[in-house]
Design an enzyme around this catalytic site. Sequence first.
Site, PDB file in Angstrom:
ATOM      1  N   LYS A  72       0.887  -1.198   0.040  1.00 19.58           N
ATOM      2  CA  LYS A  72       0.045  -0.058   0.189  1.00 19.58           C
ATOM      3  C   LYS A  72       0.803   1.416  -0.026  1.00 19.58           C
ATOM      4  O   LYS A  72       0.416   2.222  -0.703  1.00 19.58           O
ATOM      5  CB  LYS A  72      -1.155   0.034   1.394  1.00 19.58           C
ATOM      6  CG  LYS A  72      -2.244  -0.893   0.904  1.00 19.58           C
ATOM      7  CD  LYS A  72      -3.067  -0.609   2.303  1.00 19.58           C
ATOM      8  CE  LYS A  72      -4.064  -1.924   2.150  1.00 19.58           C
ATOM      9  NZ  LYS A  72      -5.079  -1.649   3.169  1.00 19.58           N
ATOM     10  N   ASP A 108     -10.116   2.559   2.431  1.00 23.72           N
ATOM     11  CA  ASP A 108     -10.111   1.693   3.709  1.00 23.72           C
ATOM     12  C   ASP A 108     -10.591   3.086   4.668  1.00 23.72           C
ATOM     13  O   ASP A 108     -11.400   2.921   5.500  1.00 23.72           O
ATOM     14  CB  ASP A 108      -8.784   1.479   4.187  1.00 23.72           C
ATOM     15  CG  ASP A 108      -8.290   0.268   3.646  1.00 23.72           C
ATOM     16  OD1 ASP A 108      -9.165  -0.647   3.260  1.00 23.72           O
ATOM     17  OD2 ASP A 108      -7.009  -0.017   3.523  1.00 23.72           O
TER      18      ASP A 108
END
Length: 287
Positions: A72, A108
């Site tokens: 990420k 997220d």
Amino acid sequence: MPAYLTGLVGSGIGPSLSPALHEREADRHGLRLLYRTLDIDVLGAGPESVGEIVRAAHALGFDGLNITHPCKQLVIEHLDELSAEAAALGAVNTVVFRDGRAIGHNTDVTGFAQSFSRGLPGAATGHVVQLGAGGAGAAVAHALLALGTDRLTVADRDPARAAALAEALNARFGGGRATTGPMAELPAALADADGLVHATPTGMAAHPGLPLPAALVHPELWIAEVVYRPLETELLQLAGELGCRTLDGGGMAVFQAADAFRLFTGREPHAERMLEDLADLVATPGL
Ligand code: NAD
């Protein structure tokens, strides 16, 4: 019929529910959407190969990718542009290919924010304690401060990790709103808190148990969980028995997928149907 090619890049992602969540939602929209797992372990590639994989997917006509652990952060230097959340957090979980450019987003953060607002409406956020300062914890903490939490106490069994997250949050949001302390101070912090967010892997099938002593959970706390396999963790079971308001981790998983689906296809996802799909998928043995 519009057609989309999407996928997930990360390590150990074979059991991911993302392919089923995206493909079932696309079916409801009458879209043809394929969602592939591009597992770096299966490909025999290291995390740093994420740039190469993103470029290859772009060249092969993918419309977008989700990115997960451990890529990420590493993916960022390979992108042309970042959304505000992704830039602030320094982590990307969704890449959209548009007009020859690769644009990074972080759903997220937006996913947890929507799940929290939907599942615990009106919850007090004067003082929130968060257990776990890893990848999920960083996204959740960002969302909590963005939603207006006055004071966030971050605790982790790795104190340096908790301190680094609190420092990053204060640099981003100002006002010294994030603090950290040793795990030994959890009892005092929780006695004074409105809510507890749990962001460690404890409670997953592979890591059963409670992440903190049961005696620290009291009925005045609301409890938000990030673990979603199972949906009802031991922590949520205990909280339910004590009469706490609770939020399971399924909402974050679904809303992050729904936000990514919207970015990939431009269609408005049916989040409530996706929540039903998730409950169905986590209850299905072998998935
Ligand atoms: P991670 O390994 O990056 O971070 C976990 C952190 O928890 C570490 O810093 C570790 O030191 C700490 N920790 C572990 N056990 C602890 C304990 N008992 N007390 C205090 N600290 C403890 O993991 P992650 O990527 O942040 O994932 C955490 C969990 O969140 C996993 O179960 C994952 O499946 C879940 N997750 C859920 C969603 C969702 O959409 N609901 C999204 C991402 C991750």
